[in-house]
Design an enzyme around this catalytic site. Sequence first.
Site, mmCIF file in Angstrom:
data_model
loop_
_atom_site.group_PDB
_atom_site.id
_atom_site.type_symbol
_atom_site.label_atom_id
_atom_site.label_comp_id
_atom_site.label_asym_id
_atom_site.label_seq_id
_atom_site.Cartn_x
_atom_site.Cartn_y
_atom_site.Cartn_z
ATOM 1 C CG ASN A 180 -58.299 9.871 4.330
ATOM 2 O OD1 ASN A 180 -57.797 10.129 5.408
ATOM 3 N ND2 ASN A 180 -58.597 10.792 3.442
ATOM 4 C CG HIS A 190 -51.224 8.129 -1.929
ATOM 5 N ND1 HIS A 190 -50.208 9.021 -1.729
ATOM 6 C CD2 HIS A 190 -52.061 8.269 -0.870
ATOM 7 C CE1 HIS A 190 -50.413 9.654 -0.579
ATOM 8 N NE2 HIS A 190 -51.534 9.211 -0.045
ATOM 9 C CG HIS A 226 -53.274 5.535 3.189
ATOM 10 N ND1 HIS A 226 -54.446 6.124 2.786
ATOM 11 C CD2 HIS A 226 -52.322 6.518 3.118
ATOM 12 C CE1 HIS A 226 -54.222 7.398 2.486
ATOM 13 N NE2 HIS A 226 -52.949 7.667 2.691
ATOM 14 C CE1 TYR A 274 -47.200 10.192 -2.013
ATOM 15 C CE2 TYR A 274 -46.394 12.275 -1.147
ATOM 16 C CZ TYR A 274 -46.927 11.031 -0.941
ATOM 17 O OH TYR A 274 -47.179 10.591 0.338
ATOM 18 C CD GLU A 324 -54.493 10.895 -1.114
ATOM 19 O OE1 GLU A 324 -55.040 10.088 -0.358
ATOM 20 O OE2 GLU A 324 -53.754 11.796 -0.697
HETATM 21 C C1 BGC Z 1 -52.965 11.546 3.821
HETATM 22 C C2 BGC Z 1 -51.874 12.137 4.684
HETATM 23 C C3 BGC Z 1 -50.791 11.094 4.859
HETATM 24 C C4 BGC Z 1 -50.280 10.677 3.499
HETATM 25 C C5 BGC Z 1 -49.179 9.640 3.531
HETATM 26 C C6 BGC Z 1 -52.364 11.113 2.511
HETATM 27 O O1 BGC Z 1 -53.337 10.481 1.748
HETATM 28 O O2 BGC Z 1 -54.004 12.472 3.583
HETATM 29 O O3 BGC Z 1 -52.400 12.564 5.924
HETATM 30 O O4 BGC Z 1 -49.749 11.598 5.630
HETATM 31 O O5 BGC Z 1 -51.334 10.164 2.745
HETATM 32 O O6 BGC Z 1 -49.528 8.521 4.225
#
Ligand code: BGC
Length: 344
Positions: free
Chosen positions: A80, A180, A106, A182, A309
Site C-alpha cells: 500500500n 495481491h 507496494h 486478483y 489484501e
Molecule cells: C491498491 C490500488 C493500486 C493497485 C495496483 C492496490 O493494492 O489499493 O490503489 O492501484 O494495488 O497497484
Amino acid sequence: MKVETSVFGRLSNQEEAQVFTLQNSQGITVRLTNLGGTIISILAPDRKGKLEDIVLGFDSVEGYLNPHPYIGTIVGRYANRIGSAKFMLDGTEYKLAQNAGKNHLHGGMKGYDKVLWNSSPYADLDRAGIMMSYHSYDMEEGYPGNLKVDVHFSLNEASELTIEYCATTDKNTYLNLTHHGYFNLNGARNTIYDHEIQINAGAYVETDADLIPTGKIIKLKGGPLDLRKMKSIGTEIVKLENGYDHCYIIDRIKDGPELAAAVYHPSSGRKMELFTTEPAVQFYSSNFLTGLQGKGNFKYRKHLALCLEAQHYPDSPNQPHFPSTLLKPDDIYRQKTIHKFSVE
Ligand code: BGC
C-alpha cells in the site's frame, strides 16, 4: 497430497523461475512461481464440478517481467501507499521511490513481487506447499535493515490455501506484507458485478484524492461502503465514483485468523472466505486495470477482478496513532492469511 515442480522460464540474468503445482482431491489446483511468490492460477470447481481458473495472471514468465499491477504477487517491504514517499525512523529521514505520483506504492521500483524467492516444495498426507524465502538487504528500495522473510504457501484437503509470513530484521524497520491476488470466481469473462461480497469491518481508513490516509477512521453506518452484510457488488459499486479501493478495519473478536471477508458467485456457487491475523483488508475492485493482455488472450479491464489484501493500514509509518508496523531486531513479524474455497 502432491506437488509438482517444473521450469517456468528464464529471467534476463539467466536465472530460472520455477512453477509449482499444488493439488488436492477436492478439485483445487494452485500454480505458483517463485518469481515474486506469484500465484499464477487457481482452478476451482463450480456446483456441477466444472473447473474454472479464478485468478488473473499471465501465460508466461515474460508477462510477469513486464510492468503489471502486482497481479497475484507477494507485496513488500511495505504494501500500500506511504505518503510523500518518506518516513522518519530513529531520527533519520528515509526516502523511498515515488512510484505513485509523489507517493510510494507496494515496496518501490523492484519490490518483493519482482525478485526470485528461494523455494522448497514439500507434500505430506493432507497438505502440500512451498517454503519461500528472500533476504532483503539493508537500504533495499530505501528501507533500513537486512530483512529475512519467509513465506509459506500451503494447500490442504479442506481447500484452504494458507499464506504464512515470518520475518526478522537486524535494524529497526517498517514492514507490511501482503499477497495481491486478483480474483474473479467466474473465470474473468465478465466483471465482478455478478459477485457478492461481505467484509466484517465496522470502519475504514479515510483517504485523500491520492489514496493517502487523512488520519481519520470513519465508522460505517450503511451505504455502499458498509459491507457487513453480504451485498451484490454490481448494485453497490455504481454508487461509488471509481469503485472500491478502501482499507477496511476488521472487527476482531479473537486472536488468530479471523473471518475478514467472503466473496460469493451465485450462479456458479463458488465461494471464497478470507481469514487473517492482520488488522485490515484493502478491498480493491481493479479500478485501474486496463490495457493488459492476460492468460488465454483475455483483455484485462476495469472491475474484472477483486483483490482482498490482508495488511496493516496504509502510511502507518507517518501516522503514529495507527497500529504500528515497526519491526525491531528482537521481534518476529508473523502473519497468517487463509483463502478457503467452497461451493454453495
Ligand atoms: C491498491 C490500488 C493500486 C493497485 C495496483 C492496490 O493494492 O489499493 O490503489 O492501484 O494495488 O497497484
